[in-house]
Write an enzyme that holds these catalytic residues in place. Structure first.
Site, mmCIF file in Angstrom:
data_model
loop_
_atom_site.group_PDB
_atom_site.id
_atom_site.type_symbol
_atom_site.label_atom_id
_atom_site.label_comp_id
_atom_site.label_asym_id
_atom_site.label_seq_id
_atom_site.Cartn_x
_atom_site.Cartn_y
_atom_site.Cartn_z
ATOM 1 N N ARG A 178 9.948 -8.863 12.833
ATOM 2 C CA ARG A 178 10.653 -7.592 12.578
ATOM 3 C C ARG A 178 10.491 -7.146 11.116
ATOM 4 O O ARG A 178 11.419 -6.639 10.484
ATOM 5 C CB ARG A 178 12.150 -7.687 12.909
ATOM 6 C CG ARG A 178 12.440 -8.131 14.310
ATOM 7 C CD ARG A 178 11.974 -7.123 15.367
ATOM 8 N NE ARG A 178 12.146 -7.681 16.702
ATOM 9 C CZ ARG A 178 11.168 -8.299 17.387
ATOM 10 N NH1 ARG A 178 9.940 -8.400 16.895
ATOM 11 N NH2 ARG A 178 11.390 -8.785 18.580
ATOM 12 N N SER A 228 19.063 -5.361 20.372
ATOM 13 C CA SER A 228 19.607 -6.620 19.847
ATOM 14 C C SER A 228 20.211 -6.360 18.473
ATOM 15 O O SER A 228 19.535 -5.853 17.581
ATOM 16 C CB SER A 228 18.504 -7.664 19.688
ATOM 17 O OG SER A 228 17.946 -7.947 20.938
ATOM 18 N N GLU A 298 19.686 -7.262 12.897
ATOM 19 C CA GLU A 298 18.339 -6.712 13.100
ATOM 20 C C GLU A 298 18.434 -5.183 12.969
ATOM 21 O O GLU A 298 17.514 -4.526 12.492
ATOM 22 C CB GLU A 298 17.833 -7.089 14.502
ATOM 23 C CG GLU A 298 16.524 -6.393 14.861
ATOM 24 C CD GLU A 298 15.838 -6.980 16.085
ATOM 25 O OE1 GLU A 298 15.975 -8.191 16.352
ATOM 26 O OE2 GLU A 298 15.139 -6.206 16.766
HETATM 27 C C1 LIG Z 1 18.057 -0.736 24.708
HETATM 28 C C2 LIG Z 1 17.180 -1.165 23.543
HETATM 29 C C3 LIG Z 1 16.264 -2.183 23.717
HETATM 30 C C4 LIG Z 1 15.464 -2.603 22.640
HETATM 31 N N1 LIG Z 1 14.551 -3.590 22.840
HETATM 32 C C5 LIG Z 1 13.768 -3.982 21.819
HETATM 33 C C6 LIG Z 1 12.788 -5.014 22.013
HETATM 34 O O1 LIG Z 1 12.619 -5.551 23.103
HETATM 35 N N2 LIG Z 1 12.030 -5.366 20.932
HETATM 36 C C7 LIG Z 1 12.173 -4.785 19.710
HETATM 37 O O2 LIG Z 1 11.433 -5.147 18.777
HETATM 38 N N3 LIG Z 1 13.081 -3.816 19.509
HETATM 39 C C8 LIG Z 1 13.871 -3.398 20.522
HETATM 40 N N4 LIG Z 1 14.799 -2.406 20.314
HETATM 41 C C9 LIG Z 1 14.982 -1.838 18.949
HETATM 42 C C10 LIG Z 1 14.098 -0.608 18.643
HETATM 43 O O3 LIG Z 1 13.765 0.080 19.831
HETATM 44 C C11 LIG Z 1 12.831 -0.995 17.885
HETATM 45 O O4 LIG Z 1 13.125 -1.593 16.655
HETATM 46 C C12 LIG Z 1 11.907 0.215 17.653
HETATM 47 O O5 LIG Z 1 10.660 -0.242 17.179
HETATM 48 C C13 LIG Z 1 12.473 1.223 16.653
HETATM 49 O O6 LIG Z 1 11.692 2.405 16.732
HETATM 50 P P1 LIG Z 1 12.285 3.822 16.374
HETATM 51 O O7 LIG Z 1 11.201 4.829 16.463
HETATM 52 O O8 LIG Z 1 13.496 4.104 17.206
HETATM 53 O O9 LIG Z 1 12.706 3.590 14.868
HETATM 54 P P2 LIG Z 1 14.094 3.946 14.150
HETATM 55 O O10 LIG Z 1 15.191 3.187 14.811
HETATM 56 O O11 LIG Z 1 14.235 5.406 14.050
HETATM 57 O O12 LIG Z 1 13.836 3.324 12.699
HETATM 58 C C14 LIG Z 1 13.762 1.923 12.537
HETATM 59 C C15 LIG Z 1 13.088 1.638 11.196
HETATM 60 O O13 LIG Z 1 11.747 2.088 11.255
HETATM 61 C C16 LIG Z 1 11.528 3.060 10.227
HETATM 62 N N5 LIG Z 1 10.595 4.066 10.765
HETATM 63 C C17 LIG Z 1 10.609 4.692 11.957
HETATM 64 N N6 LIG Z 1 9.536 5.491 12.073
HETATM 65 C C18 LIG Z 1 8.844 5.382 10.930
HETATM 66 C C19 LIG Z 1 7.641 5.951 10.425
HETATM 67 N N7 LIG Z 1 6.900 6.820 11.126
HETATM 68 N N8 LIG Z 1 7.239 5.594 9.181
HETATM 69 C C20 LIG Z 1 7.963 4.741 8.427
HETATM 70 N N9 LIG Z 1 9.109 4.167 8.855
HETATM 71 C C21 LIG Z 1 9.525 4.472 10.087
HETATM 72 C C22 LIG Z 1 12.878 3.618 9.871
HETATM 73 O O14 LIG Z 1 12.874 4.130 8.552
HETATM 74 C C23 LIG Z 1 13.747 2.372 10.025
HETATM 75 O O15 LIG Z 1 13.636 1.566 8.884
HETATM 76 C C24 LIG Z 1 15.608 -1.972 21.373
HETATM 77 C C25 LIG Z 1 16.532 -0.944 21.211
HETATM 78 C C26 LIG Z 1 17.304 -0.523 22.290
HETATM 79 C C27 LIG Z 1 18.281 0.599 22.099
#
Ligand SMILES: Cc1cc2nc3c(=O)[nH]c(=O)nc-3n(C[C@H](O)[C@H](O)[C@H](O)COP(=O)(O)OP(=O)(O)OC[C@H]3O[C@@H](n4cnc5c(N)ncnc54)[C@H](O)[C@@H]3O)c2cc1C
Length: 304
Positions: A178, A228, A298
């Site tokens: 992560r 998580s 996380e």
């Molecule tokens: C129901 C559920 C299940 C999940 N299951 C998993 C799983 O199995 N595995 C897992 O790893 N995660 C899981 N997650 C967490 C999440 O989906 C991941 O961490 C995902 O990668 C975050 O992506 P996001 O676009 O929503 O980023 P955000 O939540 O919007 O941002 C997260 C981080 O990424 C940065 N970020 C986002 N986009 C960019 C960009 N283009 N450039 C620079 N920085 C950026 C943000 O600044 C922040 O620091 C889950 C979440 C939920 C709600």
């Protein structure tokens, strides 16, 4: 901060229709929690992202890049400065030669996985149910069911802290659990190039269906959360420790340790960020006292 000149600069960078003020972050996080962002910009082209962030840097205004907000807890008081959303916009995905998929940062993992399946390309099934963007996945090195983003990424195109656009190779990306070099260095992901492999379409679809079933069986997908809540501590599973400590159902206001999966804090209705923080702190204290294990969030916490 001179808000008038900041507003004018953001409009010049991204277009008036893409700049909002006092935008509730609860509308942009899967937790459905978070107070207002002073400015919220959703640029439609990569060059508009570059210009928007350039404007923030020039005016020395803090900015936050958000994808689908699926790993975020935003404070009830909201965020001072500018939120730049890369999700929904910047969302084209295309084949580019054998086994190569190029995706803009705002594309969802689900869209990439279904396109890969259509093209009989395997390797992205693990991410189909991760509800974020490929930008978020590359920053967080998202992973599930034995797969991680770093396994399939060839390179990432980023805007670096000096305002330069550069290609970051797999070797340079420093992906860990992560974590990534891009996260540490405050880079913004604009697009990614994925290296997938030819496979049987029916077999790919079967694997995606199987993983989707596992998620539905185990995870509280019917209530808002950010996935998580805690990282996996070395040698343990956070959910198991929390469950064994008898914390399932522990609640403050609308925030509750899920009864379905102890690793998730969920918003069962009207939770504030403060409620979630209090649940997180209590869980950390009890697990540390009971098992000597320090749980680290996380979920990324902004504005506290
Ligand atoms: C129901 C559920 C299940 C999940 N299951 C998993 C799983 O199995 N595995 C897992 O790893 N995660 C899981 N997650 C967490 C999440 O989906 C991941 O961490 C995902 O990668 C975050 O992506 P996001 O676009 O929503 O980023 P955000 O939540 O919007 O941002 C997260 C981080 O990424 C940065 N970020 C986002 N986009 C960019 C960009 N283009 N450039 C620079 N920085 C950026 C943000 O600044 C922040 O620091 C889950 C979440 C939920 C709600």
């Amino acid at each position: 901060m001179n808000t008038e000149s900041l507003y004018r600069s953001l409009v010049a960078a991204a277009g008036v229709e893409n700049v909002r003020t006092d935008e509730p972050m609860s509308a942009h996080t899967t937790f459905r929690i978070g107070g207002p962002a002073d400015f919220f910009v959703a640029p439609v082209r990569a060059q508009d992202v570059v210009a928007t962030i350039g404007a923030c840097r020039q005016l020395d205004v803090p900015f936050y890049v958000v994808g689908r907000g699926s790993n975020l807890l935003v404070a009830d008081a909201g965020l001072r400065g500018v939120v730049v959303q890369i999700a929904g916009n910047l969302s084209s995905v295309a084949m580019s030669g054998e086994g190569t998929v190029v995706a803009d940062a705002g594309v969802t993992n689900a869209k990439v996985a279904s396109m890969a399946c259509r093209e009989s390309l395997g390797g992205y099934e693990f991410a189909a149910g991760i509800p974020g963007t490929v930008g978020g996945a590359s920053i967080m090195n998202a992973g599930a069911y034995g797969g991680e983003f770093r396994d399939v990424a060839r390179k990432v195109v980023c805007l670096d802290a000096d305002g330069e656009t550069r290609e970051v190779s797999r070797d340079e990306a420093g992906w860990g659990y992560r974590s990534s070099m891009m996260l540490d260095e405050g880079m913004v992901v604009l697009s990614v190039e994925l290296e997938l492999h030819e496979d049987d379409q029916a077999a790919i679809q079967l694997r995606m269906d199987e993983l989707a079933r596992k998620r539905t069986d185990k995870q509280p997908l019917d209530v808002p959360s950010a996935g998580s809540t805690f990282k996996r501590p070395e040698g343990h599973f956070a959910g198991k420790l929390i469950q064994d400590a008898g914390l399932q159902g522990y609640a403050v206001g609308g925030a509750e340790v899920s009864r379905k999966h102890a690793g998730f804090v969920v918003n069962v209705g009207g939770a504030t960020a403060d409620d979630v923080v209090r649940v997180i702190r209590h869980v950390q204290e009890v697990v540390l006292a009971s098992y000597g294990v320090a749980l680290e969030p996380e979920v990324r916490m902004w504005g506290f």
